[in-house]
Design an enzyme around this catalytic site. Structure first.
Site, PDB file in Angstrom:
ATOM      1  N   THR A 183       5.209   2.184  -0.588  1.00  0.00           N
ATOM      2  CA  THR A 183       6.424   1.947   0.211  1.00  0.00           C
ATOM      3  C   THR A 183       6.716   3.154   1.119  1.00  0.00           C
ATOM      4  O   THR A 183       6.142   4.235   0.956  1.00  0.00           O
ATOM      5  CB  THR A 183       7.652   1.737  -0.715  1.00  0.00           C
ATOM      6  OG1 THR A 183       7.873   2.971  -1.426  1.00  0.00           O
ATOM      7  CG2 THR A 183       7.445   0.604  -1.694  1.00  0.00           C
TER       8      THR A 183
ATOM      9  N   GLU B  74       0.820  -1.234   0.000  1.00  0.00           N
ATOM     10  CA  GLU B  74       0.000   0.000   0.000  1.00  0.00           C
ATOM     11  C   GLU B  74       0.847   1.274   0.000  1.00  0.00           C
ATOM     12  O   GLU B  74       0.530   2.255   0.666  1.00  0.00           O
ATOM     13  CB  GLU B  74      -1.021  -0.020   1.140  1.00  0.00           C
ATOM     14  CG  GLU B  74      -2.069  -1.097   0.895  1.00  0.00           C
ATOM     15  CD  GLU B  74      -3.320  -0.954   1.721  1.00  0.00           C
ATOM     16  OE1 GLU B  74      -3.777   0.173   1.926  1.00  0.00           O
ATOM     17  OE2 GLU B  74      -3.840  -1.988   2.134  1.00  0.00           O
TER      18      GLU B  74
HETATM   19  C1  LIG Z   1       2.882  -9.333   0.324  1.00  0.00           C
HETATM   20  C2  LIG Z   1       2.415  -8.306  -0.643  1.00  0.00           C
HETATM   21  C3  LIG Z   1       1.053  -8.079  -0.811  1.00  0.00           C
HETATM   22  C4  LIG Z   1       0.604  -7.129  -1.743  1.00  0.00           C
HETATM   23  N1  LIG Z   1      -0.740  -6.983  -1.962  1.00  0.00           N
HETATM   24  C5  LIG Z   1      -1.164  -6.212  -3.008  1.00  0.00           C
HETATM   25  C6  LIG Z   1      -2.545  -6.182  -3.394  1.00  0.00           C
HETATM   26  O1  LIG Z   1      -3.400  -6.794  -2.747  1.00  0.00           O
HETATM   27  N2  LIG Z   1      -2.885  -5.459  -4.485  1.00  0.00           N
HETATM   28  C7  LIG Z   1      -1.981  -4.755  -5.215  1.00  0.00           C
HETATM   29  O2  LIG Z   1      -2.362  -4.131  -6.195  1.00  0.00           O
HETATM   30  N3  LIG Z   1      -0.652  -4.748  -4.857  1.00  0.00           N
HETATM   31  C8  LIG Z   1      -0.232  -5.468  -3.790  1.00  0.00           C
HETATM   32  N4  LIG Z   1       1.105  -5.506  -3.449  1.00  0.00           N
HETATM   33  C9  LIG Z   1       2.051  -4.704  -4.213  1.00  0.00           C
HETATM   34  C10 LIG Z   1       2.696  -3.555  -3.438  1.00  0.00           C
HETATM   35  O3  LIG Z   1       1.770  -2.529  -3.219  1.00  0.00           O
HETATM   36  C11 LIG Z   1       3.941  -3.127  -4.214  1.00  0.00           C
HETATM   37  O4  LIG Z   1       4.888  -4.166  -4.052  1.00  0.00           O
HETATM   38  C12 LIG Z   1       4.520  -1.808  -3.755  1.00  0.00           C
HETATM   39  O5  LIG Z   1       3.646  -0.749  -4.042  1.00  0.00           O
HETATM   40  C13 LIG Z   1       5.889  -1.510  -4.367  1.00  0.00           C
HETATM   41  O6  LIG Z   1       5.913  -1.760  -5.727  1.00  0.00           O
HETATM   42  P1  LIG Z   1       7.117  -2.661  -6.332  1.00  0.00           P
HETATM   43  O7  LIG Z   1       7.149  -3.913  -5.531  1.00  0.00           O
HETATM   44  O8  LIG Z   1       6.928  -2.787  -7.788  1.00  0.00           O
HETATM   45  O9  LIG Z   1       8.417  -1.854  -6.016  1.00  0.00           O
HETATM   46  P2  LIG Z   1       9.049  -0.666  -6.916  1.00  0.00           P
HETATM   47  O10 LIG Z   1       8.005   0.344  -7.206  1.00  0.00           O
HETATM   48  O11 LIG Z   1       9.787  -1.249  -8.058  1.00  0.00           O
HETATM   49  O12 LIG Z   1      10.083  -0.037  -5.892  1.00  0.00           O
HETATM   50  C14 LIG Z   1      11.379  -0.592  -5.657  1.00  0.00           C
HETATM   51  C15 LIG Z   1      12.087   0.348  -4.675  1.00  0.00           C
HETATM   52  O13 LIG Z   1      12.245   1.652  -5.278  1.00  0.00           O
HETATM   53  C16 LIG Z   1      11.633   2.636  -4.463  1.00  0.00           C
HETATM   54  N5  LIG Z   1      11.046   3.658  -5.336  1.00  0.00           N
HETATM   55  C17 LIG Z   1      10.247   3.491  -6.425  1.00  0.00           C
HETATM   56  N6  LIG Z   1       9.902   4.673  -6.955  1.00  0.00           N
HETATM   57  C18 LIG Z   1      10.477   5.623  -6.185  1.00  0.00           C
HETATM   58  C19 LIG Z   1      10.488   7.056  -6.198  1.00  0.00           C
HETATM   59  N7  LIG Z   1       9.827   7.763  -7.117  1.00  0.00           N
HETATM   60  N8  LIG Z   1      11.195   7.695  -5.238  1.00  0.00           N
HETATM   61  C20 LIG Z   1      11.881   7.000  -4.286  1.00  0.00           C
HETATM   62  N9  LIG Z   1      11.911   5.645  -4.219  1.00  0.00           N
HETATM   63  C21 LIG Z   1      11.213   4.981  -5.150  1.00  0.00           C
HETATM   64  C22 LIG Z   1      10.584   1.897  -3.649  1.00  0.00           C
HETATM   65  O14 LIG Z   1      10.248   2.592  -2.454  1.00  0.00           O
HETATM   66  C23 LIG Z   1      11.290   0.579  -3.395  1.00  0.00           C
HETATM   67  O15 LIG Z   1      12.172   0.726  -2.307  1.00  0.00           O
HETATM   68  C24 LIG Z   1       1.559  -6.390  -2.480  1.00  0.00           C
HETATM   69  C25 LIG Z   1       2.926  -6.591  -2.270  1.00  0.00           C
HETATM   70  C26 LIG Z   1       3.358  -7.541  -1.382  1.00  0.00           C
HETATM   71  C27 LIG Z   1       4.846  -7.757  -1.222  1.00  0.00           C
END
Ligand SMILES: Cc1cc2nc3c(=O)[nH]c(=O)nc-3n(C[C@H](O)[C@H](O)[C@H](O)COP(=O)(O)OP(=O)(O)OC[C@H]3O[C@@H](n4cnc5c(N)ncnc54)[C@H](O)[C@@H]3O)c2cc1C
Length: 389
Positions: free
Chosen positions: A367, A365
């Site tokens: 990071t 929800e």
């Molecule tokens: C157990 C679990 C349950 C989940 N449940 C759901 C769900 O029910 N529905 C759903 O839709 N999603 C769900 N998610 C997805 C979750 O919301 C995303 O994993 C999260 O939003 C981060 O996206 P990403 O994993 O692609 O990381 P990325 O966006 O690729 O980020 C990688 C890193 O880069 C950082 N980063 C990225 N962009 C920026 C920026 N502009 N400035 C600074 N730092 C940045 C991030 O903070 C992170 O540290 C779930 C994830 C997990 C692990």
């Protein structure tokens, strides 16, 4: 006057959730974590007690709780087991886009499914994709209008309850070039042709919850299942997350509180150098910091929940709460392991599980970085949460 007194309804809801967490969740938490399994009988009991539908308005059979009370219930359930509580709580995330945008027919059709005490169903929120996480506007699931229906194609990943849901709230784009301006949302039944489940993830923590890929292959979505028209889907996502982050922040407080209680108990029992380790100032101050931050986190999530309930702008407070409580959950659980020394590293001690569970609070929800991005943008006077678009 600011009133910190809980209402009778709030006290009763918290007491019920705490007793459920203590008597039903805690006894099976370690086993479910180890096996990575969802305890089905417990889930049915939770549904019968209304714990899977706290946020659904009472006219559709739900608990109709305000965001402050729902968040306090979340704190209790996550105190019990963060994995099981994630399973129970995911309906709130999936149904919030509908609370914001669904018409009466859609609410009457879908909300009662989540509230049936005999045969409870789940919903899942489908936003994230392999190429679109924090940058949700980059999503590539497409939708095309064809006569009286839409055709949906794409792949969602990391979807909580994706593998066990009865229906999904799905965000898709009509035109990827338009980025956030091209996004709409749909309600999609699991039983429809072309909907399938991909990989079930094997996770570090919250292992008693299902996290799956959900795949849409030429799925025919009737027009009446359009939830949010093209161009408005992204704002629905932002509003949804503003409204649900207080609950995730409360979840972090619940996990932190569980770890703090274990550490406090252990520090009074464990004797080294002739006295309980709590009498060592280094340990004592660590516990003082833990207690202080848990209390501060609780006030922050209550403020965010209160603003959401009063329908006041709550984006900033939701991000304060989500970022702070996620960090508190991580810091407190790490320190709880530290206070347990070598024993804290062993799986038979609860703090080992709590530390793994806590990590998700800084990720899902939005990071920890994205919360700071929202706060930082606000400081610059930019209220659009995604200023780079
Ligand atoms: C157990 C679990 C349950 C989940 N449940 C759901 C769900 O029910 N529905 C759903 O839709 N999603 C769900 N998610 C997805 C979750 O919301 C995303 O994993 C999260 O939003 C981060 O996206 P990403 O994993 O692609 O990381 P990325 O966006 O690729 O980020 C990688 C890193 O880069 C950082 N980063 C990225 N962009 C920026 C920026 N502009 N400035 C600074 N730092 C940045 C991030 O903070 C992170 O540290 C779930 C994830 C997990 C692990």
């Amino acid at each position: 006057m600011v009133d910190f007194e809980l209402s009778g309804e709030q006290k009763a809801a918290c007491k019920m959730a705490h007793e459920f967490a203590l008597n039903e969740m805690r006894p099976v938490a370690l086993e479910c974590d180890k096996e990575g399994k969802i305890p089905e009988d417990l889930i049915k009991k939770a549904a019968a007690a209304g714990l899977t539908s706290v946020a659904i308005p009472d006219e559709y059979g739900g608990g109709g709780l305000d965001q402050v009370t729902a968040s306090m219930v979340s704190e209790e359930l996550f105190w019990g087991c963060a994995g099981i509580a994630t399973t129970l709580g995911a309906n709130s995330l999936a149904s919030t886009p509908m609370l914001i945008s669904a018409n009466e027919e859609q609410k009457k059709e879908y909300f009662p499914r989540l509230c049936d005490p005999e045969n409870p169903k789940f919903a899942a929120f489908c936003l994230t994709e392999p190429g679109a996480g924090s940058d949700a506007a980059a999503l590539a699931t497409t939708v095309q209008e064809q006569g009286d229906h839409f055709i949906l194609n794409g792949q969602k990943c990391f979807i909580t309850n994706g593998g066990i849901a009865d229906f999904y709230t799905v965000f898709a784009t009509y035109d990827k070039e338009k980025k956030y301006g091209g996004i709409g949302a749909f309600i999609v039944d699991r039983s429809w042709d072309g909907v399938s489940i991909g990989k079930h993830e094997d996770k570090m923590g919250i292992r008693a919850s299902d996290t799956s890929e959900v795949i849409f292959d030429n799925v025919k979505v009737p027009k009446e299942n359009l939830l949010v028209p093209m161009g408005q889907g992204f704002y629905n996502v932002m509003q949804t997350l503003d409204l649900t982050r207080a609950s995730v922040a409360a979840a972090g407080v619940g996990v932190a509180r569980a770890a703090f209680e274990e550490a406090l108990k252990y520090s009074k029992e464990r004797v080294q150098f002739g006295r309980p380790i709590i009498a060592q100032q280094a340990i004592n101050f660590m516990l003082a910091d833990m207690a202080m931050k848990i209390e501060a986190g609780r006030r922050l999530y209550q403020l965010a929940g209160w603003k959401a309930w009063k329908e006041l702008p709550c984006s900033l407070e939701s991000s304060y709460a989500k970022a702070f409580c996620g960090d508190v959950a991580m810091e407190v659980t790490i320190n709880a392991v530290q206070i347990h020394g070598g024993y804290g590293y062993m799986k038979e001690y609860l703090v080992e599980k709590l530390m793994r569970d806590a990590k998700i609070m800084q990720i899902y929800e939005g990071t920890a970085q994205i919360q700071r991005l929202v706060i930082g943008a606000n400081l610059m006077g930019v209220t659009d949460a995604y200023p780079w678009n």
